[in-house]
Design a protein around this motif. Structure first.
Motif, PDB file in Angstrom:
ATOM      1  N   UNK A 161       0.900  -1.243   0.128  1.00 52.99           N
ATOM      2  CA  UNK A 161       0.145   0.040  -0.126  1.00 52.99           C
ATOM      3  C   UNK A 161       0.895   1.340   0.193  1.00 52.99           C
ATOM      4  N   UNK A 162       2.032   1.214  -0.768  1.00 55.02           N
ATOM      5  CA  UNK A 162       2.980   2.260  -0.801  1.00 55.02           C
ATOM      6  C   UNK A 162       2.492   3.548  -1.319  1.00 55.02           C
ATOM      7  N   UNK A 163       1.140   3.633  -1.930  1.00 52.99           N
ATOM      8  CA  UNK A 163       0.754   4.646  -2.442  1.00 52.99           C
ATOM      9  C   UNK A 163       0.151   5.640  -1.361  1.00 52.99           C
ATOM     10  N   UNK A 164       0.027   4.967  -0.253  1.00 55.70           N
ATOM     11  CA  UNK A 164      -0.669   5.872   0.833  1.00 55.70           C
ATOM     12  C   UNK A 164       0.504   6.498   1.934  1.00 55.70           C
ATOM     13  N   UNK A 165       1.677   6.363   1.508  1.00 53.25           N
ATOM     14  CA  UNK A 165       2.662   6.866   2.366  1.00 53.25           C
ATOM     15  C   UNK A 165       2.470   8.411   2.394  1.00 53.25           C
ATOM     16  N   UNK A 166       3.022   9.113   3.206  1.00 54.91           N
ATOM     17  CA  UNK A 166       2.973  10.707   3.334  1.00 54.91           C
ATOM     18  C   UNK A 166       3.571  11.314   1.914  1.00 54.91           C
ATOM     19  N   UNK A 167       2.874  12.345   1.584  1.00 56.83           N
ATOM     20  CA  UNK A 167       3.663  13.028   0.241  1.00 56.83           C
ATOM     21  C   UNK A 167       4.646  13.815   0.856  1.00 56.83           C
ATOM     22  N   UNK A 168       5.690  14.047   0.186  1.00 58.89           N
ATOM     23  CA  UNK A 168       6.721  14.854   0.573  1.00 58.89           C
ATOM     24  C   UNK A 168       7.278  16.022  -0.401  1.00 58.89           C
ATOM     25  N   UNK A 169       6.591  17.208  -0.244  1.00 57.39           N
ATOM     26  CA  UNK A 169       6.831  18.378  -1.021  1.00 57.39           C
ATOM     27  C   UNK A 169       8.640  18.663  -1.002  1.00 57.39           C
ATOM     28  N   UNK A 170       8.948  19.063  -2.042  1.00 57.20           N
ATOM     29  CA  UNK A 170      10.340  19.444  -2.267  1.00 57.20           C
ATOM     30  C   UNK A 170      10.268  21.015  -2.797  1.00 57.20           C
ATOM     31  N   UNK A 171       9.346  21.778  -2.925  1.00 56.24           N
ATOM     32  CA  UNK A 171       9.744  23.097  -3.180  1.00 56.24           C
ATOM     33  C   UNK A 171       8.445  24.071  -2.641  1.00 56.24           C
ATOM     34  N   UNK A 172       8.518  25.143  -2.678  1.00 52.07           N
ATOM     35  CA  UNK A 172       7.152  25.873  -2.358  1.00 52.07           C
ATOM     36  C   UNK A 172       6.148  25.827  -3.320  1.00 52.07           C
ATOM     37  N   UNK A 173       6.109  25.439  -4.517  1.00 51.52           N
ATOM     38  CA  UNK A 173       5.088  24.996  -5.065  1.00 51.52           C
ATOM     39  C   UNK A 173       4.303  23.743  -4.462  1.00 51.52           C
ATOM     40  N   UNK A 174       5.217  22.780  -4.297  1.00 51.09           N
ATOM     41  CA  UNK A 174       4.624  21.370  -3.729  1.00 51.09           C
ATOM     42  C   UNK A 174       4.280  21.818  -2.234  1.00 51.09           C
ATOM     43  N   UNK A 175       4.699  22.475  -1.419  1.00 52.26           N
ATOM     44  CA  UNK A 175       4.284  23.206  -0.394  1.00 52.26           C
ATOM     45  C   UNK A 175       2.748  23.476  -0.494  1.00 52.26           C
ATOM     46  N   UNK A 176       2.438  24.157  -1.584  1.00 48.04           N
ATOM     47  CA  UNK A 176       1.166  24.847  -1.908  1.00 48.04           C
ATOM     48  C   UNK A 176       0.306  23.789  -2.077  1.00 48.04           C
ATOM     49  N   UNK A 177       0.599  22.541  -2.772  1.00 46.54           N
ATOM     50  CA  UNK A 177      -0.280  21.487  -3.031  1.00 46.54           C
ATOM     51  C   UNK A 177      -0.770  20.881  -1.729  1.00 46.54           C
ATOM     52  N   UNK A 178       0.117  20.872  -0.960  1.00 46.12           N
ATOM     53  CA  UNK A 178      -0.169  20.003   0.330  1.00 46.12           C
ATOM     54  C   UNK A 178      -1.181  21.032   1.328  1.00 46.12           C
ATOM     55  N   UNK A 179      -0.946  22.162   1.331  1.00 48.63           N
ATOM     56  CA  UNK A 179      -1.830  23.480   1.962  1.00 48.63           C
ATOM     57  C   UNK A 179      -3.228  23.408   1.229  1.00 48.63           C
ATOM     58  N   UNK A 180      -3.207  23.159   0.028  1.00 40.52           N
ATOM     59  CA  UNK A 180      -4.649  23.029  -0.690  1.00 40.52           C
ATOM     60  C   UNK A 180      -5.282  21.836  -0.254  1.00 40.52           C
ATOM     61  N   UNK A 181      -4.605  20.834  -0.227  1.00 46.40           N
ATOM     62  CA  UNK A 181      -5.443  19.454   0.130  1.00 46.40           C
ATOM     63  C   UNK A 181      -5.717  19.459   1.479  1.00 46.40           C
ATOM     64  N   UNK A 182      -4.954  20.030   2.484  1.00 45.19           N
ATOM     65  CA  UNK A 182      -5.428  19.839   3.951  1.00 45.19           C
ATOM     66  C   UNK A 182      -6.741  20.795   4.285  1.00 45.19           C
ATOM     67  N   UNK A 183      -7.082  21.346   3.235  1.00 38.18           N
ATOM     68  CA  UNK A 183      -8.490  22.010   3.522  1.00 38.18           C
ATOM     69  C   UNK A 183      -9.692  20.942   3.507  1.00 38.18           C
ATOM     70  N   UNK A 184      -9.279  19.895   2.859  1.00 40.18           N
ATOM     71  CA  UNK A 184     -10.185  18.725   2.732  1.00 40.18           C
ATOM     72  C   UNK A 184      -9.724  17.452   3.439  1.00 40.18           C
ATOM     73  N   UNK A 198      -5.304  13.437  -8.764  1.00 37.90           N
ATOM     74  CA  UNK A 198      -4.626  14.492  -8.207  1.00 37.90           C
ATOM     75  C   UNK A 198      -4.266  15.666  -9.155  1.00 37.90           C
ATOM     76  N   UNK A 199      -4.454  15.622 -10.638  1.00 37.45           N
ATOM     77  CA  UNK A 199      -4.060  16.671 -11.375  1.00 37.45           C
ATOM     78  C   UNK A 199      -5.285  17.694 -10.932  1.00 37.45           C
ATOM     79  N   UNK A 200      -6.310  17.572 -10.581  1.00 36.87           N
ATOM     80  CA  UNK A 200      -7.306  18.480 -10.073  1.00 36.87           C
ATOM     81  C   UNK A 200      -6.692  19.400  -8.813  1.00 36.87           C
ATOM     82  N   UNK A 201      -5.920  18.761  -8.170  1.00 38.92           N
ATOM     83  CA  UNK A 201      -5.504  19.756  -6.907  1.00 38.92           C
ATOM     84  C   UNK A 201      -4.301  20.513  -7.314  1.00 38.92           C
TER      85      UNK A 201
END
Length: 322
Positions: A161-184, A198-201
């Motif tokens: 079930x490796x697809x369910x490990x935590x996503x690790x952002x590597x730059x500011x834009x990817x930090x924003x992906x996580x912030x966007x998804x944490x709303x939900x 995931x392309x929607x987020x």
């Protein structure tokens, strides 16, 4: 011997006749694709496939399903069919069968497919080492992850079930992906970003960064716009998806101690022209002190047109003819 091989997803069920011997797939016949919505059950779809053949169906079945396999009742994801494994011999008229998760089947396909069924993506352009671990990951509705352990005389497929490990952002834009998804979502797993939906987020986050009004599209619409190159924001989202997929594939390879990595799945196949120009390879290898080691790992895309059917037949061959 001949076996009916079946790959059941949410929308389609694919059938073919495969010849297997000595633990391997010898040949795979022309596939027949049926819509699951047009058939009440696996049994009726099996009968519909049988009606297309010029001979009685073999009394052996290799069945891959888009669902966890185990227990007395299997309820498929995004498909109303219910499968009771104990009834398969009687309902389908078979003496032997294998029932396997669909991504487990992909692992078997990776283990048995010839070198010609793989396209080089990153690392050295050479065949995989004959022994050791291969990491397999496939973005689709979710992110499938498996390991293939190859020894001198055999291989083993390990579903994870490796697809369910935590996503690790590597730059500011990817930090924003996580912030966007944490709303939900309280926790943002890798497949929230590195899977088809995931392309929607990604798309909506990029719109937020640019101060654009967010247009609500489903994932299919965004992928279409991106792959056709008719929307610059969708194209940027596609590039970001490939970057994240490269990083995740590299993380999995590190965790598995892999000697090779295979990208699988229909979405991976659709992206084959974009990997080389997206930064995928650079992100795969960008693991700090381990960058040199990562750059020496071959990464390939499996391009077999029916890996689920092929892999299900391979699983049957390994269990019943080796």
């Amino acid at each position: 011997m001949d076996v009916v091989t079946v790959d059941i997803g949410g929308t389609h069920a694919r059938f073919a006749i495969a010849e297997v011997a000595d633990g391997r797939v010898v040949s795979l016949g022309e596939p027949v694709t049926l819509k699951t919505a047009e058939h009440a059950s696996l049994q009726t779809a099996w009968e519909a496939f049988g009606a297309t053949q010029q001979r009685p169906l073999p009394r052996a079945a290799a069945i891959a399903v888009a669902s966890p396999v185990g227990g007395d009742v299997i309820k498929l994801t995004n498909n109303p069919w219910i499968i009771r494994p104990a009834l398969i011999p009687d309902r389908l008229g078979v003496d032997d069968y294998v029932l396997i998760n669909d991504f487990g089947a992909i692992g078997h396909a990776v283990a048995q497919a010839p070198e010609s069924e793989f396209l080089h993506l990153a690392g050295p352009e050479q065949p995989f080492a004959p022994t050791g671990v291969l990491t397999v990951c496939g973005p689709g509705t979710g992110l499938g992850v498996a390991q293939v352990l190859r020894t001198t005389d055999r291989y083993h497929v390990l579903e994870t079930e490796g697809g369910h490990v935590d996503y690790a952002p590597l730059d500011g834009i990817e930090d924003a992906f996580v912030k966007h998804l944490r709303k939900k979502f309280t926790r943002v797993s890798t497949e929230r970003i590195v899977a088809g939906p995931g392309i929607i987020a990604i798309y909506e986050t990029l719109a937020e960064i640019e101060g654009r009004a967010i247009q609500r599209f489903d994932d299919k619409a965004i992928w279409t716009m991106a792959l056709e190159g008719r929307d610059s924001l969708a194209l940027a989202a596609l590039d970001r998806f490939c970057l994240s997929l490269g990083a995740v594939a590299g993380d999995l390879a590190l965790a598995h101690g892999a000697k090779g990595v295979v990208i699988a799945g229909g979405l991976g196949l659709r992206l084959k022209e974009h990997f080389s120009r997206s930064g995928f390879a650079e992100r795969f290898a960008a693991k700090g002190r381990f960058q040199q080691m990562m750059a020496a790992i071959p990464v390939k895309l499996i391009i077999h047109p029916q890996p689920g059917l092929y892999g299900a037949a391979a699983a049957f061959a390994q269990e019943h003819t080796s």
